[in-house]
Design a protein around this motif. Sequence first.
Motif, PDB file in Angstrom:
ATOM      1  N   LYS A  35       0.780  -1.140   0.194  1.00 13.67           N
ATOM      2  CA  LYS A  35      -0.003  -0.072  -0.062  1.00 13.67           C
ATOM      3  C   LYS A  35       0.886   1.259   0.193  1.00 13.67           C
ATOM      4  O   LYS A  35       0.483   2.107  -0.870  1.00 13.67           O
ATOM      5  N   HIS A  36       1.937   1.316   0.939  1.00 15.81           N
ATOM      6  CA  HIS A  36       2.748   2.427   0.785  1.00 15.81           C
ATOM      7  C   HIS A  36       3.542   2.666  -0.651  1.00 15.81           C
ATOM      8  O   HIS A  36       3.575   3.790  -1.130  1.00 15.81           O
ATOM      9  N   ILE A  37       3.634   1.399  -1.231  1.00 13.28           N
ATOM     10  CA  ILE A  37       4.151   1.889  -2.633  1.00 13.28           C
ATOM     11  C   ILE A  37       3.230   2.583  -3.826  1.00 13.28           C
ATOM     12  O   ILE A  37       3.263   3.312  -4.292  1.00 13.28           O
ATOM     13  N   MET A  38       1.970   1.658  -3.595  1.00 15.96           N
ATOM     14  CA  MET A  38       0.921   1.936  -4.517  1.00 15.96           C
ATOM     15  C   MET A  38       0.427   3.638  -4.229  1.00 15.96           C
ATOM     16  O   MET A  38       0.218   4.142  -5.101  1.00 15.96           O
ATOM     17  N   LYS A  39       0.464   3.838  -2.911  1.00  9.47           N
ATOM     18  CA  LYS A  39       0.130   5.388  -2.536  1.00  9.47           C
ATOM     19  C   LYS A  39       1.249   6.289  -2.883  1.00  9.47           C
ATOM     20  O   LYS A  39       0.865   7.297  -3.535  1.00  9.47           O
ATOM     21  N   THR A  40       2.405   5.737  -2.858  1.00  8.91           N
ATOM     22  CA  THR A  40       3.439   6.845  -3.444  1.00  8.91           C
ATOM     23  C   THR A  40       3.109   6.919  -5.038  1.00  8.91           C
ATOM     24  O   THR A  40       3.255   8.094  -5.330  1.00  8.91           O
ATOM     25  N   LEU A  41       2.891   5.892  -5.899  1.00  4.85           N
ATOM     26  CA  LEU A  41       2.839   6.196  -7.130  1.00  4.85           C
ATOM     27  C   LEU A  41       1.534   6.601  -7.463  1.00  4.85           C
ATOM     28  O   LEU A  41       1.621   7.687  -8.385  1.00  4.85           O
ATOM     29  N   ALA A  42       0.530   6.730  -6.621  1.00  2.00           N
ATOM     30  CA  ALA A  42      -0.812   7.459  -6.884  1.00  2.00           C
ATOM     31  C   ALA A  42      -0.296   8.895  -6.747  1.00  2.00           C
ATOM     32  O   ALA A  42      -0.837   9.910  -7.196  1.00  2.00           O
ATOM     33  N   GLU A  43       0.245   9.311  -5.395  1.00  2.00           N
ATOM     34  CA  GLU A  43       0.645  10.776  -5.274  1.00  2.00           C
ATOM     35  C   GLU A  43       1.151  11.382  -6.376  1.00  2.00           C
ATOM     36  O   GLU A  43       1.426  12.585  -6.898  1.00  2.00           O
ATOM     37  N   GLN A  44       2.452  10.508  -6.849  1.00  2.00           N
ATOM     38  CA  GLN A  44       3.395  11.173  -7.886  1.00  2.00           C
ATOM     39  C   GLN A  44       2.538  11.283  -9.234  1.00  2.00           C
ATOM     40  O   GLN A  44       2.709  12.113  -9.954  1.00  2.00           O
ATOM     41  N   ALA A  45       1.736  10.400  -9.517  1.00  2.00           N
ATOM     42  CA  ALA A  45       1.058  10.248 -10.719  1.00  2.00           C
ATOM     43  C   ALA A  45       0.008  11.257 -10.696  1.00  2.00           C
ATOM     44  O   ALA A  45      -0.316  12.295 -11.762  1.00  2.00           O
ATOM     45  N   GLY A  46      -0.539  11.806  -9.572  1.00  2.00           N
ATOM     46  CA  GLY A  46      -1.595  12.959  -9.250  1.00  2.00           C
ATOM     47  C   GLY A  46      -0.818  14.322  -9.553  1.00  2.00           C
ATOM     48  O   GLY A  46      -1.186  15.001 -10.006  1.00  2.00           O
ATOM     49  N   ILE A  47       0.530  14.343  -9.204  1.00  2.00           N
ATOM     50  CA  ILE A  47       1.367  15.663  -9.357  1.00  2.00           C
ATOM     51  C   ILE A  47       1.492  15.535 -10.896  1.00  2.00           C
ATOM     52  O   ILE A  47       1.592  16.794 -11.349  1.00  2.00           O
ATOM     53  N   THR A  73       9.832   0.586  -9.623  1.00  2.00           N
ATOM     54  CA  THR A  73      10.780  -0.644  -9.783  1.00  2.00           C
ATOM     55  C   THR A  73      10.558  -1.431  -8.474  1.00  2.00           C
ATOM     56  O   THR A  73      11.057  -2.647  -8.305  1.00  2.00           O
ATOM     57  N   THR A  74      10.061  -0.937  -7.431  1.00  2.00           N
ATOM     58  CA  THR A  74       9.962  -1.717  -6.076  1.00  2.00           C
ATOM     59  C   THR A  74       8.436  -2.317  -5.964  1.00  2.00           C
ATOM     60  O   THR A  74       8.317  -3.067  -5.057  1.00  2.00           O
ATOM     61  N   ALA A  75       7.586  -2.016  -6.811  1.00  2.00           N
ATOM     62  CA  ALA A  75       6.191  -2.425  -6.840  1.00  2.00           C
ATOM     63  C   ALA A  75       6.232  -3.831  -7.011  1.00  2.00           C
ATOM     64  O   ALA A  75       5.600  -4.781  -6.062  1.00  2.00           O
ATOM     65  N   LYS A  76       6.830  -4.615  -7.849  1.00  2.00           N
ATOM     66  CA  LYS A  76       6.587  -6.120  -8.220  1.00  2.00           C
ATOM     67  C   LYS A  76       6.771  -6.995  -6.823  1.00  2.00           C
ATOM     68  O   LYS A  76       6.068  -7.894  -6.600  1.00  2.00           O
ATOM     69  N   LYS A  77       8.038  -6.578  -6.406  1.00  2.00           N
ATOM     70  CA  LYS A  77       8.390  -7.530  -5.294  1.00  2.00           C
ATOM     71  C   LYS A  77       7.449  -7.292  -4.157  1.00  2.00           C
ATOM     72  O   LYS A  77       7.334  -8.278  -3.260  1.00  2.00           O
ATOM     73  N   ALA A  78       6.750  -6.339  -4.008  1.00  2.00           N
ATOM     74  CA  ALA A  78       5.671  -6.145  -2.721  1.00  2.00           C
ATOM     75  C   ALA A  78       4.500  -6.879  -2.971  1.00  2.00           C
ATOM     76  O   ALA A  78       4.151  -7.321  -2.046  1.00  2.00           O
ATOM     77  N   VAL A  83      -0.928 -12.666  -0.488  1.00  2.00           N
ATOM     78  CA  VAL A  83      -1.623 -12.346   0.511  1.00  2.00           C
ATOM     79  C   VAL A  83      -2.529 -11.451  -0.034  1.00  2.00           C
ATOM     80  O   VAL A  83      -2.537 -10.306  -0.297  1.00  2.00           O
ATOM     81  N   VAL A  84      -3.745 -12.079   0.049  1.00  2.00           N
ATOM     82  CA  VAL A  84      -4.862 -11.263  -0.471  1.00  2.00           C
ATOM     83  C   VAL A  84      -5.425 -10.297   0.480  1.00  2.00           C
ATOM     84  O   VAL A  84      -5.383 -10.493   1.962  1.00  2.00           O
ATOM     85  N   GLY A  85      -5.648  -9.128   0.030  1.00  2.00           N
ATOM     86  CA  GLY A  85      -6.079  -7.994   1.225  1.00  2.00           C
ATOM     87  C   GLY A  85      -5.620  -6.378   0.741  1.00  2.00           C
ATOM     88  O   GLY A  85      -5.054  -6.637  -0.284  1.00  2.00           O
ATOM     89  N   GLY A  86      -6.230  -5.715   1.356  1.00  2.00           N
ATOM     90  CA  GLY A  86      -6.040  -4.305   1.125  1.00  2.00           C
ATOM     91  C   GLY A  86      -6.967  -4.149  -0.230  1.00  2.00           C
ATOM     92  O   GLY A  86      -8.099  -4.717  -0.205  1.00  2.00           O
ATOM     93  N   GLU A  87      -6.392  -3.798  -1.315  1.00  2.00           N
ATOM     94  CA  GLU A  87      -7.044  -3.546  -2.610  1.00  2.00           C
ATOM     95  C   GLU A  87      -7.083  -4.550  -3.634  1.00  2.00           C
ATOM     96  O   GLU A  87      -7.164  -4.531  -4.718  1.00  2.00           O
ATOM     97  N   ALA A  88      -5.829  -5.681  -3.319  1.00  2.00           N
ATOM     98  CA  ALA A  88      -5.450  -6.678  -4.152  1.00  2.00           C
ATOM     99  C   ALA A  88      -6.467  -7.815  -4.323  1.00  2.00           C
ATOM    100  O   ALA A  88      -6.990  -8.429  -3.405  1.00  2.00           O
ATOM    101  N   LYS A  89      -6.855  -7.914  -5.578  1.00  2.00           N
ATOM    102  CA  LYS A  89      -7.660  -9.216  -5.706  1.00  2.00           C
ATOM    103  C   LYS A  89      -7.073 -10.280  -5.962  1.00  2.00           C
ATOM    104  O   LYS A  89      -5.738 -10.380  -6.392  1.00  2.00           O
TER     105      LYS A  89
END
Lengths: 146, 146
Positions: A35-47, A73-78, A83-89
């Motif tokens: 989530k920390h990684i995906m939110k970072t992507l969302a914040e920067q895409a928003g910018i 580059t860090t997203a895939k490893k995460a 582990v299903v949960g958060g917003e991952a299907k």
Amino acid sequence: MTRLRKLMSGLALAMVVTASATAHADDQDVIDYRKHIMKTLAEQAGILGMILQNKAPADNLATHAQILATTATTAKKAFEPNVVGGEAKPAVWANWADFSKRMDAFVAAADELAKTAKTGDTAAVAGKVKELNCRGCHTEYREQKK
Amino acid sequence: MTRLRKLMSGLALAMVVTASATAHADDQDVIDYRKHIMKTLAEQAGILGMILQNKAPADNLATHAQILATTATTAKKAFEPNVVGGEAKPAVWANWADFSKRMDAFVAAADELAKTAKTGDTAAVAGKVKELNCRGCHTEYREQKK
């Protein structure tokens, strides 16, 4: 029950509780990390979206594009731990080969975007932002929570 | 009121409404832009904390530290427009010289952190994370909303 057996029984229960709390925390950690990684992507895409709409200064366009590319580059490893949960299907892991391929394409597209942003050509950058194709992957693999 | 005057009056009102809506949107843009940056910093600091507590894989420690350091370089510019709102206290602009100095120190500390993270020495990284001194600045300049 003797006093010792009562004590042992209490200890065993405490151990089970601790063990399950730890297991739960581990899964939650996996979810929190991605989530920390995906939110970072969302914040920067928003910018980037704001800059392209002249709603934010363009001075740091290349820097924000680079932050997005580096974070990508860090997203895939995460997502590697299943582990299903958060917003991952569950589809993320059911279709891992496809998900993984899309993640690699995303990393490559973000790298292209960062290179383009260095030129300062905002029209070209807008095109590269579309090629990130966030929605394509989110439609298949993300269950957006409100 | 003649029909023409009514129409002109309506048009003038519409123009005032549009103008104030635009002005408001501009201020909101300023707030949104710096929020995107501060949230990125929070997400990446959260990741560093998780890695240091063995709650997230350390493979990308250096990368996350670099994302934080690169993002830090964009923060001061986002606070330059004097627009109170979001979680920024008026003190940011009342004490701009101090705020600015602290921002520069933050950028330097984040850069040191990124360099240290490349060595993979997590104990040293933990020390450098403390030197970011997020709380020092947040206490003075941030009004945290729930």
